[in-house]
Enzyme design. Structure first.
Site, PDB file in Angstrom:
ATOM      1  N   GLY A  14       0.789  -1.237   0.000  1.00  0.00           N
ATOM      2  CA  GLY A  14       0.000   0.000   0.000  1.00  0.00           C
ATOM      3  C   GLY A  14       0.815   1.279   0.000  1.00  0.00           C
ATOM      4  CB  SER A  15       4.305   2.219  -0.810  1.00  0.00           C
ATOM      5  OG  SER A  15       4.480   1.705  -2.097  1.00  0.00           O
ATOM      6  NE  ARG A  94      -8.423 -11.773  -5.193  1.00  0.00           N
ATOM      7  CZ  ARG A  94      -8.494 -13.083  -5.360  1.00  0.00           C
ATOM      8  NH1 ARG A  94      -9.129 -13.580  -6.386  1.00  0.00           N
ATOM      9  NH2 ARG A  94      -7.962 -13.901  -4.492  1.00  0.00           N
ATOM     10  CG  LEU A  95      -6.401 -11.139 -14.520  1.00  0.00           C
ATOM     11  CD1 LEU A  95      -6.513 -12.310 -15.490  1.00  0.00           C
ATOM     12  CD2 LEU A  95      -6.181  -9.833 -15.297  1.00  0.00           C
ATOM     13  CG  ASN A 110      -2.678  -1.538 -12.959  1.00  0.00           C
ATOM     14  OD1 ASN A 110      -2.641  -1.567 -11.708  1.00  0.00           O
ATOM     15  ND2 ASN A 110      -1.933  -2.337 -13.694  1.00  0.00           N
ATOM     16  CG  HIS A 112       2.873  -3.013 -15.253  1.00  0.00           C
ATOM     17  ND1 HIS A 112       2.473  -4.196 -14.663  1.00  0.00           N
ATOM     18  CD2 HIS A 112       3.945  -3.312 -16.026  1.00  0.00           C
ATOM     19  CE1 HIS A 112       3.267  -5.173 -15.082  1.00  0.00           C
ATOM     20  NE2 HIS A 112       4.165  -4.666 -15.904  1.00  0.00           N
TER      21      HIS A 112
HETATM   22  C1  GRF Z   1       3.639  -1.465  -7.408  1.00  0.00           C
HETATM   23  O1  GRF Z   1       4.952  -1.769  -7.815  1.00  0.00           O
HETATM   24  C2  GRF Z   1       2.745  -1.377  -8.602  1.00  0.00           C
HETATM   25  O2  GRF Z   1       3.394  -0.909  -9.751  1.00  0.00           O
HETATM   26  C3  GRF Z   1       2.309  -2.787  -8.808  1.00  0.00           C
HETATM   27  O3  GRF Z   1       2.177  -3.297  -7.508  1.00  0.00           O
HETATM   28  C4  GRF Z   1       3.040  -2.606  -6.623  1.00  0.00           C
HETATM   29  C5  GRF Z   1       2.235  -2.121  -5.455  1.00  0.00           C
HETATM   30  O4  GRF Z   1       3.023  -1.621  -4.424  1.00  0.00           O
HETATM   31  N1  GRF Z   1       1.104  -2.838  -9.598  1.00  0.00           N
HETATM   32  P1  GRF Z   1       2.324  -0.973  -3.141  1.00  0.00           P
HETATM   33  O5  GRF Z   1       1.374  -1.989  -2.557  1.00  0.00           O
HETATM   34  O6  GRF Z   1       1.601   0.272  -3.591  1.00  0.00           O
HETATM   35  O7  GRF Z   1       3.433  -0.644  -2.189  1.00  0.00           O
END
Ligand code: GRF
Length: 209
Positions: A14-15, A94-95, A110, A112
């Protein structure tokens, strides 16, 4: 005017959720507020972050439902109740089914950790390093029914320096994510983003760096 309302979906640390919440509190999220955290893992650290920040959460266990569609219908019901404008996926593992993807088409994004279309799917950072690329980065994109295939909204590139290892490169990627995602959400809240087929336009000189 009522605030622009986002729901953040997350399954883990959750950063990014935290960065979005801090931007909202600091007034740098374009006036957006986080109306809801949606989480499929009751023990995930992101749940405690939401509690500490006083952000409402819908936490569920997928196995309590008869199908993916069943829990997604429940999620949609809650999003509608809260009049959510934008779904922000931030490490949601999850998809999604058409129940959410179709209803929120054009309002579902999203983040990525690679320069898509390179290295979609899981462990994008590990995939990029194993491949030996010299440049990777971060992509924010609309979500469609494929795996990380939706129209690209913003990207930031990062060099893989000779001394980089998985941990140092992941830290650098996450730092960029925490800066980029709030910025992109603020563009949405300010009504700057237009989608035309696969092409995304962000209005204003400062929209795209
Ligand atoms: C991030 O690297 C994001 O790009 C990917 O999942 C990770 C989530 O990190 N989709 P966090 O839970 O927000 O720390």
């Amino acid at each position: 005017m009522s605030a622009y309302r986002i729901a953040v979906f997350a399954s883990g640390e959750g950063s990014n959720f935290q960065a979005l919440a801090e931007a909202a509190a600091a007034g740098t999220l374009g006036g957006a507020e986080i109306a809801l955290l949606v989480c499929d893992k009751p023990a995930a650290p992101v749940v405690q972050r939401a509690e500490r920040l006083g952000i409402p959460a819908f936490i569920f266990k997928p196995k309590d439902y008869e199908s993916r569609e069943a829990y997604e219908r429940e999620i949609v019901r809650r999003l509608e109740e809260l009049q959510v404008d934008l779904i922000v996926l931030a490490g949601y593992m999850r998809l999604l089914t058409p129940v959410i993807v179709q209803q929120y088409a054009g309002r579902l994004i999203n983040i990525h950790p690679s320069l898509l279309p390179a290295f979609p799917g899981k462990d994008a950072i590990g995939q990029a390093l194993a491949y030996g690329v010299k440049l990777s980065g971060v992509t924010v994109h609309f979500v469609d029914e494929g795996m990380d295939t939706g129209p690209i909204i913003a990207q930031r590139a990062l060099e893989v320096t000779p001394g980089a290892n998985a941990e140092s490169f992941a830290n650098a990627v996450h730092e960029v994510e925490r800066e980029l995602y709030p910025e992109v959400v603020s563009w949405f809240a300010r009504g700057l983003v237009t989608l035309d087929g696969r092409h995304v336009t962000v209005a204003g000189a400062h929209g795209q760096k």
